[in-house]
Design a protein around this motif. Structure first.
Motif, PDB file in Angstrom:
ATOM      1  N   PHE A  49       0.889  -0.899   0.102  1.00 14.13           N
ATOM      2  CA  PHE A  49      -0.060   0.054   0.037  1.00 14.13           C
ATOM      3  C   PHE A  49       0.746   1.223   0.134  1.00 14.13           C
ATOM      4  O   PHE A  49       2.034   1.242   0.514  1.00 14.13           O
ATOM      5  CB  PHE A  49      -1.069  -0.080   1.228  1.00 14.13           C
ATOM      6  N   THR A  50       0.297   2.248  -0.506  1.00 15.29           N
ATOM      7  CA  THR A  50       0.945   3.560  -0.522  1.00 15.29           C
ATOM      8  C   THR A  50      -0.070   4.631   0.068  1.00 15.29           C
ATOM      9  O   THR A  50      -1.329   4.591  -0.239  1.00 15.29           O
ATOM     10  CB  THR A  50       1.208   4.153  -1.874  1.00 15.29           C
ATOM     11  N   ILE A  51       0.261   5.247   1.274  1.00 20.49           N
ATOM     12  CA  ILE A  51      -0.514   6.232   1.871  1.00 20.49           C
ATOM     13  C   ILE A  51       0.014   7.568   1.945  1.00 20.49           C
ATOM     14  O   ILE A  51       1.127   7.792   2.051  1.00 20.49           O
ATOM     15  CB  ILE A  51      -0.846   5.559   3.616  1.00 20.49           C
ATOM     16  N   SER A  52      -0.833   8.431   1.631  1.00 18.94           N
ATOM     17  CA  SER A  52      -0.389   9.955   1.746  1.00 18.94           C
ATOM     18  C   SER A  52      -1.698  11.053   1.993  1.00 18.94           C
ATOM     19  O   SER A  52      -2.725  10.599   2.082  1.00 18.94           O
ATOM     20  CB  SER A  52       0.007  10.124   0.131  1.00 18.94           C
ATOM     21  N   ASN A  53      -1.053  12.192   2.667  1.00 14.43           N
ATOM     22  CA  ASN A  53      -1.746  13.011   3.008  1.00 14.43           C
ATOM     23  C   ASN A  53      -0.850  14.134   3.035  1.00 14.43           C
ATOM     24  O   ASN A  53       0.499  14.191   3.019  1.00 14.43           O
ATOM     25  CB  ASN A  53      -2.710  12.984   3.998  1.00 14.43           C
ATOM     26  N   THR A  54      -1.543  15.608   3.286  1.00  8.97           N
ATOM     27  CA  THR A  54      -0.797  16.876   3.149  1.00  8.97           C
ATOM     28  C   THR A  54       0.218  16.673   4.499  1.00  8.97           C
ATOM     29  O   THR A  54       1.066  17.825   4.532  1.00  8.97           O
ATOM     30  CB  THR A  54      -1.948  18.003   3.098  1.00  8.97           C
ATOM     31  N   LYS A 162      -8.584   1.126  -3.512  1.00  9.01           N
ATOM     32  CA  LYS A 162      -8.132   2.370  -3.101  1.00  9.01           C
ATOM     33  C   LYS A 162      -8.925   2.914  -2.127  1.00  9.01           C
ATOM     34  O   LYS A 162     -10.240   2.765  -2.275  1.00  9.01           O
ATOM     35  CB  LYS A 162      -8.133   3.451  -4.107  1.00  9.01           C
ATOM     36  N   LEU A 163      -8.551   3.646  -1.123  1.00  5.25           N
ATOM     37  CA  LEU A 163      -9.428   4.263   0.034  1.00  5.25           C
ATOM     38  C   LEU A 163      -9.077   5.715   0.247  1.00  5.25           C
ATOM     39  O   LEU A 163      -8.107   6.042  -0.112  1.00  5.25           O
ATOM     40  CB  LEU A 163      -9.127   3.471   1.122  1.00  5.25           C
ATOM     41  N   LYS A 164     -10.153   6.520   0.326  1.00  5.33           N
ATOM     42  CA  LYS A 164      -9.837   7.888   0.671  1.00  5.33           C
ATOM     43  C   LYS A 164     -10.698   8.140   2.309  1.00  5.33           C
ATOM     44  O   LYS A 164     -11.963   7.779   2.132  1.00  5.33           O
ATOM     45  CB  LYS A 164     -10.530   8.727  -0.173  1.00  5.33           C
ATOM     46  N   MET A 165      -9.891   8.680   3.063  1.00  8.87           N
ATOM     47  CA  MET A 165     -10.824   8.896   4.419  1.00  8.87           C
ATOM     48  C   MET A 165     -10.541  10.441   4.963  1.00  8.87           C
ATOM     49  O   MET A 165      -9.234  10.870   4.712  1.00  8.87           O
ATOM     50  CB  MET A 165     -10.335   7.833   5.546  1.00  8.87           C
ATOM     51  N   ARG A 166     -11.293  11.064   5.528  1.00 12.57           N
ATOM     52  CA  ARG A 166     -11.451  12.192   5.957  1.00 12.57           C
ATOM     53  C   ARG A 166     -11.382  12.118   7.550  1.00 12.57           C
ATOM     54  O   ARG A 166     -12.305  11.536   8.111  1.00 12.57           O
ATOM     55  CB  ARG A 166     -12.430  13.063   5.664  1.00 12.57           C
ATOM     56  N   ASP A 173      -5.175   9.416   1.432  1.00 17.36           N
ATOM     57  CA  ASP A 173      -5.342   8.721   0.190  1.00 17.36           C
ATOM     58  C   ASP A 173      -4.484   7.329   0.465  1.00 17.36           C
ATOM     59  O   ASP A 173      -3.284   7.344   0.757  1.00 17.36           O
ATOM     60  CB  ASP A 173      -4.939   9.317  -0.959  1.00 17.36           C
ATOM     61  N   ILE A 174      -5.323   6.261   0.258  1.00 10.46           N
ATOM     62  CA  ILE A 174      -4.582   4.885   0.346  1.00 10.46           C
ATOM     63  C   ILE A 174      -4.830   4.226  -0.940  1.00 10.46           C
ATOM     64  O   ILE A 174      -5.892   3.744  -1.400  1.00 10.46           O
ATOM     65  CB  ILE A 174      -5.005   4.099   1.681  1.00 10.46           C
ATOM     66  N   ILE A 175      -3.590   3.825  -1.756  1.00  5.75           N
ATOM     67  CA  ILE A 175      -3.697   2.969  -2.821  1.00  5.75           C
ATOM     68  C   ILE A 175      -3.080   1.464  -2.500  1.00  5.75           C
ATOM     69  O   ILE A 175      -1.979   1.257  -1.868  1.00  5.75           O
ATOM     70  CB  ILE A 175      -2.630   3.398  -3.891  1.00  5.75           C
ATOM     71  N   ILE A 176      -4.184   0.787  -2.568  1.00  3.29           N
ATOM     72  CA  ILE A 176      -3.708  -0.945  -2.276  1.00  3.29           C
ATOM     73  C   ILE A 176      -3.408  -1.681  -3.594  1.00  3.29           C
ATOM     74  O   ILE A 176      -4.248  -1.863  -4.313  1.00  3.29           O
ATOM     75  CB  ILE A 176      -4.727  -1.398  -1.748  1.00  3.29           C
ATOM     76  N   ASN A 177      -2.456  -2.347  -3.689  1.00  2.00           N
ATOM     77  CA  ASN A 177      -2.091  -3.361  -4.656  1.00  2.00           C
ATOM     78  C   ASN A 177      -1.331  -4.608  -4.357  1.00  2.00           C
ATOM     79  O   ASN A 177      -1.081  -4.788  -3.210  1.00  2.00           O
ATOM     80  CB  ASN A 177      -1.209  -2.493  -6.030  1.00  2.00           C
ATOM     81  N   SER A 178      -1.153  -5.550  -5.298  1.00  2.00           N
ATOM     82  CA  SER A 178      -0.705  -6.909  -4.969  1.00  2.00           C
ATOM     83  C   SER A 178      -1.348  -7.711  -4.105  1.00  2.00           C
ATOM     84  O   SER A 178      -0.632  -8.393  -3.116  1.00  2.00           O
ATOM     85  CB  SER A 178       0.819  -6.716  -4.797  1.00  2.00           C
ATOM     86  N   PHE A 179      -2.476  -7.371  -4.014  1.00  2.00           N
ATOM     87  CA  PHE A 179      -3.526  -8.360  -3.050  1.00  2.00           C
ATOM     88  C   PHE A 179      -3.337  -9.807  -3.375  1.00  2.00           C
ATOM     89  O   PHE A 179      -3.455 -10.246  -4.514  1.00  2.00           O
ATOM     90  CB  PHE A 179      -5.024  -7.874  -3.036  1.00  2.00           C
ATOM     91  N   LYS A 180      -2.890 -10.738  -2.182  1.00  2.00           N
ATOM     92  CA  LYS A 180      -3.081 -11.786  -2.225  1.00  2.00           C
ATOM     93  C   LYS A 180      -3.151 -12.927  -1.049  1.00  2.00           C
ATOM     94  O   LYS A 180      -2.866 -12.086   0.014  1.00  2.00           O
ATOM     95  CB  LYS A 180      -1.426 -12.391  -3.290  1.00  2.00           C
ATOM     96  N   LYS A 181      -3.884 -14.023  -1.159  1.00  2.00           N
ATOM     97  CA  LYS A 181      -3.858 -14.708  -0.129  1.00  2.00           C
ATOM     98  C   LYS A 181      -2.503 -15.134   0.403  1.00  2.00           C
ATOM     99  O   LYS A 181      -1.650 -15.556  -0.362  1.00  2.00           O
ATOM    100  CB  LYS A 181      -4.907 -15.805  -0.172  1.00  2.00           C
TER     101      LYS A 181
END
Length: 205
Positions: A49-54, A162-166, A173-181
């Motif tokens: 995941f990649t997480i980012s905010n100001t 992807k998630l966006k939370m306030r 912003d959180i981008i999620i990839n390479s999801f696997k069991k």
């Protein structure tokens, strides 16, 4: 013969429309139920995941989840949560903070925290775009730590992408990839002091 073909075609179209209509009747909570089931795989799952905010900038990491347990690795440190207790290892000063966090507090390190939040205290609405579901969650109580969240979910796998939370006025912003069991032992979600002999353990419970 032509009449039979037309009847078969009409029946086929009718079935397709019925399936399409059924898919559209899924509610936001039903989509999130399926997503929660995928993430809570009894053997475990992992994702990058990649997480980012100001305020904090951008950071990357990897998370492992098994039921309600999780373990995250980020450049600044490591986090373990065994379903009750959380240990946060801070590399910079070799400290381990021990806490019993709320579900909302866990969101700082766990991009999947929403699977524990949506069932109570949030109004959920569902939209669709291409191959994704878009679920909007708005807190019914203005005092909630996470006031609003948008979850983008794959239609084919029901895994979030992807998630966006306030929180307050800040969006993350959180981008999620390479999801696997996977297949992870319970010990992976428990801090072991033997692995960090120099760390100072600070109990904040």
């Amino acid at each position: 013969m032509k009449r039979s073909c037309i009847i078969i075609l009409c029946v086929t179209v009718g079935l397709l429309l019925s399936v399409q209509s059924l898919a559209k009747t899924m509610t936001a909570r039903q989509v999130l139920d399926k997503t929660a089931s995928v993430i809570s795989n009894k053997s475990g799952v992992m994702a990058n995941f990649t997480i980012s905010n100001t305020k904090m900038g951008k950071s990357t990491g990897v998370i492992y989840v098994k039921g309600n347990k999780w373990h995250a690795k980020v450049p600044a440190g490591l986090v373990w949560y065994n379903g009750k207790t959380q240990w946060t290892y801070v590399k910079a000063n070799e400290e381990v903070n021990v806490t019993t966090p709320t579900k909302e507090q866990q969101s700082a390190f766990n991009p999947y925290s929403f699977i524990y939040l949506y069932k109570k205290g949030y109004k959920c609405t569902l939209n669709e775009k291409g191959n994704t579901y878009i679920v909007s969650m708005i807190g019914e109580n203005s005092q909630k730590g996470i006031g609003e969240m948008i979850v983008i979910i794959s239609k084919s796998t029901f895994a979030p992408t992807k998630l966006k939370m306030r929180q307050g006025e800040t969006w993350t912003d959180i981008i999620i990839n390479s999801f696997k069991k996977g297949n992870y032992a319970d010990s992976m979600f428990q801090f072991n002091s033997k692995d960090f002999p120099k760390a100072e353990i600070i109990d904040l419970r």
